[in-house]
Design a protein around this motif. Sequence first.
Motif, PDB file in Angstrom:
ATOM      1  N   GLY A   1       0.814  -1.204   0.000  1.00 43.26           N
ATOM      2  CA  GLY A   1       0.000   0.000   0.000  1.00 43.26           C
ATOM      3  C   GLY A   1       0.853   1.263   0.000  1.00 43.26           C
ATOM      4  N   SER A   2       0.192   2.394  -0.062  1.00 43.69           N
ATOM      5  CA  SER A   2       0.869   3.684   0.003  1.00 43.69           C
ATOM      6  C   SER A   2       1.292   3.963   1.449  1.00 43.69           C
ATOM      7  CB  SER A   2      -0.071   4.781  -0.480  1.00 43.69           C
ATOM      8  OG  SER A   2      -1.172   4.898   0.416  1.00 43.69           O
ATOM      9  N   GLY A   3       2.033   5.064   1.622  1.00 41.13           N
ATOM     10  CA  GLY A   3       2.427   5.455   2.976  1.00 41.13           C
ATOM     11  C   GLY A   3       1.231   5.716   3.865  1.00 41.13           C
ATOM     12  N   GLY A   4       0.207   6.353   3.311  1.00 40.15           N
ATOM     13  CA  GLY A   4      -1.007   6.614   4.084  1.00 40.15           C
ATOM     14  C   GLY A   4      -1.730   5.334   4.447  1.00 40.15           C
ATOM     15  N   ASP A   5      -1.731   4.376   3.510  1.00 46.25           N
ATOM     16  CA  ASP A   5      -2.346   3.081   3.794  1.00 46.25           C
ATOM     17  C   ASP A   5      -1.653   2.419   4.980  1.00 46.25           C
ATOM     18  OD1 ASP A   5      -4.017   3.413   1.611  1.00 46.25           O
ATOM     19  OD2 ASP A   5      -2.732   2.280   0.257  1.00 46.25           O
ATOM     20  N   THR A   6      -0.330   2.491   4.994  1.00 44.88           N
ATOM     21  CA  THR A   6       0.433   1.870   6.085  1.00 44.88           C
ATOM     22  C   THR A   6       0.060   2.472   7.426  1.00 44.88           C
ATOM     23  OG1 THR A   6       2.282   1.414   4.595  1.00 44.88           O
ATOM     24  CG2 THR A   6       2.759   1.413   6.953  1.00 44.88           C
ATOM     25  N   VAL A   7      -0.038   3.796   7.487  1.00 47.29           N
ATOM     26  CA  VAL A   7      -0.428   4.452   8.743  1.00 47.29           C
ATOM     27  C   VAL A   7      -1.810   3.984   9.183  1.00 47.29           C
ATOM     28  CG1 VAL A   7      -0.961   6.659   9.831  1.00 47.29           C
ATOM     29  CG2 VAL A   7       1.011   6.471   8.308  1.00 47.29           C
ATOM     30  N   MET A   8      -2.763   3.993   8.261  1.00 48.82           N
ATOM     31  CA  MET A   8      -4.122   3.594   8.603  1.00 48.82           C
ATOM     32  C   MET A   8      -4.192   2.125   9.024  1.00 48.82           C
ATOM     33  SD  MET A   8      -5.933   6.333   8.333  1.00 48.82           S
ATOM     34  CE  MET A   8      -7.589   5.644   8.448  1.00 48.82           C
ATOM     35  N   ASN A   9      -3.403   1.275   8.368  1.00 50.78           N
ATOM     36  CA  ASN A   9      -3.431  -0.153   8.668  1.00 50.78           C
ATOM     37  C   ASN A   9      -2.888  -0.473  10.056  1.00 50.78           C
ATOM     38  OD1 ASN A   9      -4.384  -0.414   6.079  1.00 50.78           O
ATOM     39  ND2 ASN A   9      -2.547  -1.380   5.247  1.00 50.78           N
ATOM     40  N   TRP A  10      -2.011   0.391  10.568  1.00 49.97           N
ATOM     41  CA  TRP A  10      -1.380   0.124  11.861  1.00 49.97           C
ATOM     42  C   TRP A  10      -2.176   0.689  13.037  1.00 49.97           C
ATOM     43  CZ3 TRP A  10       3.019  -2.344  13.770  1.00 49.97           C
ATOM     44  CH2 TRP A  10       3.776  -3.032  12.823  1.00 49.97           C
ATOM     45  N   LEU A  11      -3.136   1.558  12.807  1.00 46.04           N
ATOM     46  CA  LEU A  11      -3.812   2.230  13.922  1.00 46.04           C
ATOM     47  C   LEU A  11      -4.479   1.242  14.873  1.00 46.04           C
ATOM     48  CD1 LEU A  11      -5.471   5.374  12.277  1.00 46.04           C
ATOM     49  CD2 LEU A  11      -3.364   5.226  13.604  1.00 46.04           C
ATOM     50  N   HIS A  12      -5.358   0.403  14.358  1.00 44.39           N
ATOM     51  CA  HIS A  12      -6.099  -0.512  15.227  1.00 44.39           C
ATOM     52  C   HIS A  12      -5.190  -1.562  15.862  1.00 44.39           C
ATOM     53  CE1 HIS A  12      -9.121  -3.413  16.567  1.00 44.39           C
ATOM     54  NE2 HIS A  12      -9.978  -2.409  16.544  1.00 44.39           N
TER      55      HIS A  12
END
Length: 382
Positions: free
Chosen positions: A317-328
């Motif tokens: 994924g993109s950098g933003g995807d990575t951030v969102m994927n790690w939140l939960h």
Amino acid sequence: MSAGPAPLRVTARRVHLWLGLTIGALFAFAGLTGSALVFYPEIDAALNPALRAVPGDARPPSWQAVVDTLHRDHPTRTGAWRIEVTEAGGAIPARYYKPRETAGRAFAPLLVWIDPVAMRTIRTGFWGDTVVTWLYDLHYRLLLEEPGGIAMGIAGLVMLLLIVSGIWAWWPRPGGWWRALRFKRDAAPIRRLYDWHKLNGLLGLVLLLVVTATGAMLDLPDQTRAVITLALPITTPPRPTVAAGQGAVPVDRLVAIAQARFPDGALAWIETPTGATGTVRINLSRPGEPSRRFPRTNVWLDPHDGRIVAVRDGLDGSGGDTVMNWLHPLHGGEAFGLTGRVLAFVAGLLPAILFYTGLRRWLRRRSQSVRASSRTACDAPG
């Protein structure tokens, strides 16, 4: 980090004090409920006799049999079912996301559990009706739907200010580190309360910052995405459809096709079609993804011919995807396995400890101040 001029330190202390007295109780409440939710699937299973009766390593004869059982036991529910494939086995959880009974609520799927041996429904309930899902809504949105989520998100940002102001107020001057970090066991009780407060806060600082920041971001998903996209792109997941057709490929065959696309992926979820033009979605957990339960590697397939119509690679994924994927996974600790979940559990206890020690110290100081004022008034000439 500089301690800053004395007036700024005094301001930081006052901000920390009044934020602690006003929002500290909510911080403690959010932490305690969050600690319980770290292990909510296990707690839910332990509270339900029907789930405990299913052998922990039981597996279904096929995933098609599970889908057939859901359709047989719930014939009027013709929309999409989402079946969870637990790592250990046991009773099989499934969700029906759009039940007519809870149409007015933002999120209240029907929850169903299937006995993989007897192939029958052994438990049903709507989200919010079970102990752990009610607790989840209480923690996440104060039982107030979307407005409650926004309120908790804003409160989380204020909690971050509470943490930062505490560090600023404590930060030692040059040469004062040993004194600032030492626990003074022979000091007066009010001083020992301060030492307990500061040392618990310092030892758990990183954990507190992580769970508080990720919690606020999860409560404010739209705002979080908007901020992240200012610096990093976020990919919109595909929403494919297919032509209506005749016949259906067995679910197990579709799972095999998806796993052939990602051979290192472990099956996590199976989602049946929403309607005549819907796809089957297979969620796979791949090594390197932060969440085993909710991975982002997805394969969408045509249920009529088994053709792959869309793919999302959770590791690409993109950098933003990575951030969102790690939140939960960061918030609940799942990203680091059992150790991470234990740390998240401990992090949830810290706000209550800090609130208790901070409140007790403030009450003692207030009591001392009142007694001192009384003595001054009594000693004054009449």
